[in-house]
Design a protein around this motif. Sequence first.
Motif, PDB file in Angstrom:
ATOM      1  N   ARG A   1     -70.943  20.982 -17.642  1.00 64.09           N
ATOM      2  CA  ARG A   1     -72.294  20.473 -17.862  1.00 64.09           C
ATOM      3  C   ARG A   1     -72.303  18.941 -17.961  1.00 64.09           C
TER       4      ARG A   1
ATOM      5  N   THR B   1     -72.033  17.463 -14.596  1.00 66.33           N
ATOM      6  CA  THR B   1     -73.303  17.566 -13.870  1.00 66.33           C
ATOM      7  C   THR B   1     -74.277  16.479 -14.324  1.00 66.33           C
ATOM      8  N   ILE B   2     -74.313  16.284 -15.630  1.00 71.45           N
ATOM      9  CA  ILE B   2     -75.217  15.244 -16.158  1.00 71.45           C
ATOM     10  C   ILE B   2     -74.797  13.866 -15.647  1.00 71.45           C
TER      11      ILE B   2
ATOM     12  N   ALA C   1     -76.645   9.718  -9.485  1.00 75.54           N
ATOM     13  CA  ALA C   1     -77.584   9.847  -8.359  1.00 75.54           C
ATOM     14  C   ALA C   1     -78.849   9.025  -8.627  1.00 75.54           C
ATOM     15  N   ALA C   2     -79.332   9.105  -9.864  1.00 78.83           N
ATOM     16  CA  ALA C   2     -80.532   8.339 -10.218  1.00 78.83           C
ATOM     17  C   ALA C   2     -80.263   6.839 -10.134  1.00 78.83           C
TER      18      ALA C   2
ATOM     19  N   GLY D   1     -83.184   1.055  -4.328  1.00 79.19           N
ATOM     20  CA  GLY D   1     -84.591   0.658  -4.388  1.00 79.19           C
ATOM     21  C   GLY D   1     -84.759  -0.807  -4.763  1.00 79.19           C
ATOM     22  N   VAL D   2     -83.959  -1.256  -5.715  1.00 79.34           N
ATOM     23  CA  VAL D   2     -84.052  -2.658  -6.146  1.00 79.34           C
ATOM     24  C   VAL D   2     -83.468  -3.582  -5.074  1.00 79.34           C
TER      25      VAL D   2
ATOM     26  N   VAL E   1     -80.232   5.683  -6.543  1.00 78.26           N
ATOM     27  CA  VAL E   1     -81.586   5.519  -5.998  1.00 78.26           C
ATOM     28  C   VAL E   1     -82.208   4.213  -6.502  1.00 78.26           C
ATOM     29  N   ILE E   2     -82.052   3.956  -7.792  1.00 82.35           N
ATOM     30  CA  ILE E   2     -82.645   2.736  -8.358  1.00 82.35           C
ATOM     31  C   ILE E   2     -81.961   1.487  -7.784  1.00 82.35           C
TER      32      ILE E   2
ATOM     33  N   ALA F   1     -73.207  13.264 -12.885  1.00 79.68           N
ATOM     34  CA  ALA F   1     -73.548  13.215 -11.458  1.00 79.68           C
ATOM     35  C   ALA F   1     -75.035  12.942 -11.272  1.00 79.68           C
ATOM     36  N   ALA F   2     -75.865  13.584 -12.091  1.00 77.55           N
ATOM     37  CA  ALA F   2     -77.314  13.368 -11.991  1.00 77.55           C
ATOM     38  C   ALA F   2     -77.659  11.919 -12.328  1.00 77.55           C
ATOM     39  N   CYS F   3     -77.028  11.392 -13.385  1.00 76.67           N
ATOM     40  CA  CYS F   3     -77.282   9.988 -13.764  1.00 76.67           C
ATOM     41  C   CYS F   3     -76.844   9.043 -12.657  1.00 76.67           C
TER      42      CYS F   3
END
Lengths: 124, 355
Positions: B2, B5-6, B12-13, B20-21, B16-17, B8-10
């Motif tokens: 778990r 996974t967390i 990924a976010a 984006g920046v 993206v940021i 990996a999710a962070c």
Amino acid sequence: MISSVIPIVIGSVLCLWWALAVVTTGLAVRPGRLVDRWDAVSRVASLAFVMALCLVVVTWTLVPVALWYLLTVLTAAVVAAVVLRAVDLPTRGEDSAAPTRRASAIGNTALAIAVAAGLLLVLP
Amino acid sequence: MRTRTIVAACLAALLVIAVGVAVAPRVPTLSTAETGDPDLLDRARDLYSDGPRDLLGVVEIDGGTTSAAHFGGDGDTDYEIGSISKVMTALLLADAIERGEVTEETSLGELLDLGDAPAEDVVLVELASHRSGLPRLASRPQDVILTATAANLGRDPYRVDVPTLLDQARAARLTDRGEPRYSNLGFALLGQALAEAAGTDYATLLRERVLDPIGMDDTYLPVDGTELPADATLGHTDRGRTAAPWLAMAYAPAGGVRSTTADMERFARALLDGTAPGMAALEPRWADGEDRVGYAWVVTDVEGTEVTWHNGGTGGFVSMLALDREADRAVVVLSNTTTDVEGEAVRLLTGKDWA
């Protein structure tokens, strides 16, 4: 005056599309909506595509840039949620629509990669 | 599991940021690095402080007095002047007529190899007054696609050589010939035809007959990227990105010149005192709506003041040169964003609103 209305309208529509893609992907994260990991990949790729499209097409001197940052943050949050959800999903669903979903995911991903690569090559 | 996974999710976010920046649109504001005449700075700041701006140079000529205001940069900062290049080409035409190299009725076919294309019998005066019927831009499908793509991506849509320009001209159809129809294609052909008549290339012709006589030593035509100085000013597109420089290839006569406010002051002064070559180009001879036009030059009545002007715009720059010949006044505005400068320039020149 008239010449700036059209780009504002186009920019607004594209940003709305991006926002809708974020919302629908966010809703799809709820249990039972995403069928398999290909489905998740497809949705993330779609988000990447519309984000790239907005970057290139929207006249950001007329549309507030704050919108870009807001949608970027929302996209990041949704992508994180998809990653969290994806671990619980089967790689490939076993329903009849699975092949279509997989093809869609591959297509969307290829499109997003092609757009991103194209932008890297041609943007000054 | 778990935790991984967390993480990996962070990640990924964050990815993206970060992307984006990194690629986020940049919308500049008017530079606060101000130099020049305090009074003109105050007046120009009032007019140009709104909207996306970055570097902006203003020159105001009033008889023997010259004032300059620079928001970022200085008198030697180079800008793409876009279609103000056309009035330089127009001066070349009037000068070539005075020299007897061509006449107003010389056809394109006499100077350029256009075969039996419709453009072959278009005459120079039609090109100079935008009445040739040629389209604004090349209209072959591949040209339309390339131009639209380049414009949307902030690249130079005019990177074609002279043989390609001639191919475009051979494929062009004439529409409403004799009626006003602004044509970049037409002006590109005009400049290349004049160069052919003089037995040289356009850049050399402009240098020898206009730029050198006026002393515009810092004005240049970069044919390729290597001719751009490392510190060449970059423009900003309306999409919030850096614009690729527009080079002076076959379309140079329509918009490929780079200049400085100091050089444009020399240009404007030579036009006011009549020492520029080909001054006949400024005389208005044809109606275009409520305006009158000469060779490229537009003459507009602004609440009783006759303003002789031309503007310019590229992927990342806009410009304006406006003359009040009767009052011996001129205003030049050069900017490296695509936000309009024309109306404000006319207001600086005349004190009146430009509809």
